[in-house]
Motif scaffolding. Sequence first.
Motif, PDB file in Angstrom:
ATOM      1  N   SER A 110       1.723   5.222  -0.158  1.00 21.97           N
ATOM      2  CA  SER A 110       0.890   6.635  -0.259  1.00 21.97           C
ATOM      3  C   SER A 110       1.983   7.925  -0.075  1.00 21.97           C
ATOM      4  O   SER A 110       2.920   7.712   0.717  1.00 21.97           O
ATOM      5  CB  SER A 110      -0.096   6.860   1.004  1.00 21.97           C
ATOM      6  OG  SER A 110       0.607   6.347   2.440  1.00 21.97           O
ATOM      7  N   GLY A 145      -1.376   9.292   9.413  1.00 23.35           N
ATOM      8  CA  GLY A 145      -0.874   9.811   7.894  1.00 23.35           C
ATOM      9  C   GLY A 145      -0.371  11.158   8.240  1.00 23.35           C
ATOM     10  O   GLY A 145       0.074  11.734   7.057  1.00 23.35           O
ATOM     11  N   PHE A 197       3.266  11.267   1.373  1.00 23.81           N
ATOM     12  CA  PHE A 197       2.995  12.090   2.676  1.00 23.81           C
ATOM     13  C   PHE A 197       3.735  13.342   2.644  1.00 23.81           C
ATOM     14  O   PHE A 197       3.579  14.082   3.668  1.00 23.81           O
ATOM     15  CB  PHE A 197       3.194  11.061   3.849  1.00 23.81           C
ATOM     16  CG  PHE A 197       4.702  10.711   3.964  1.00 23.81           C
ATOM     17  CD1 PHE A 197       5.552  11.672   5.001  1.00 23.81           C
ATOM     18  CD2 PHE A 197       5.287   9.478   3.767  1.00 23.81           C
ATOM     19  CE1 PHE A 197       6.916  11.105   5.106  1.00 23.81           C
ATOM     20  CE2 PHE A 197       6.565   9.209   4.023  1.00 23.81           C
ATOM     21  CZ  PHE A 197       7.187   9.795   4.499  1.00 23.81           C
ATOM     22  N   LYS A 252       0.858  -1.152   0.155  1.00 22.98           N
ATOM     23  CA  LYS A 252       0.054   0.006   0.091  1.00 22.98           C
ATOM     24  C   LYS A 252       0.856   1.056  -0.174  1.00 22.98           C
ATOM     25  O   LYS A 252       1.742   1.455   0.854  1.00 22.98           O
ATOM     26  CB  LYS A 252      -0.909   0.067   1.308  1.00 22.98           C
ATOM     27  CG  LYS A 252      -1.835   1.344   1.264  1.00 22.98           C
ATOM     28  CD  LYS A 252      -2.714   1.130   2.568  1.00 22.98           C
ATOM     29  CE  LYS A 252      -3.419   2.457   2.562  1.00 22.98           C
ATOM     30  NZ  LYS A 252      -4.341   2.550   4.192  1.00 22.98           N
TER      31      LYS A 252
END
Length: 332
Positions: free
Chosen positions: A38, A83, A40, A36
């Motif tokens: 992402s 996050g 940031f 996964k």
Amino acid sequence: MIGQLRPNYRDSALFAATLRFHPDQTDNNNTESPWKVSAFLPDNVVSTLGNQGFPSHARLSAVGPRIYIVGRNATLRYDTWTGTVTARSPMMISRKKFAAAAVSGKIYVAGGGPRTTAVEEYDPDEDKWRVVAHSSRSRYGCIGASVDGVFYVIGGLKLGASGNDQLRAASIEAHVYASSMDLYDVEARAWLRSRAVPGGGCVVAACAAAGHIYVLASHAVELTFWRFDARRKAVVGSGGGFGEWCRIKCPPLPAQISVDSTVRFCCAGVGDKVVLVQVSGCIDDLLRRSGRGGRGMKEGLVLVYDTVAGEWRRAADLPEIVRRASCVCVEC
């Protein structure tokens, strides 16, 4: 896993790539990657924090659900639950390619240059760094790990000598450093006896898992994989004891490959598993230049060693967009 985008992508940012491990997780046979990914933190924000090799020379340490990205002149805290990213206090001493590890909820760093032997401690609750000890030697390019309250400063070289005699002495000492470990007892504020990997070699990756330190060493023409018993309390029926080394099954990489500045590895302990990741350098390209074949071996290779079964298996490759990564385990 924290890394940067590959240069052929339009945007630039720091990325977090997460791979969850389950007992029944199989090899990389599915069409859909279990990673996964992402973004940031944009690259321009990183630049304002002092981007001198950040994050490629940064070190990661996990305290609870938070990952601390400790760079030469900046520290970031990445909360894996929310996050969010927060800037934290930088180290007192500017370091590069240093050792770092979390011990009892605090982060310890050592090495990273020829002019300091200081060991710094970071308290996440107070967001403060302080010097807590000095080692007997300065290391550069070292790796950190921790087991049973001991901060391990592993491998690395000595820098800063001049003159023929001093250069020869430094060369010998650097050779010793490359396969040695310094052990700092955090609670006692004392150094334990140093240990060295049997057979020498240069430590290229190391981590802690299941009460042991695991070390991948390069001998120019081959790699060796070692286990150091770091359990200071006797474990009935476990065999061995604190300070004992054991050579174990080497990861299934091409034996012809010499690990140099173009090929880098990192590893992390995840429960009773050791996860080894090739984080830079394309093995296919190296083999093609040398006239050898290398199908199936590529940049971003992920291998998992089961410390109980004593066997390696292939896991899902690192996502293609991520490069120059470092890895750490965060327990959910």
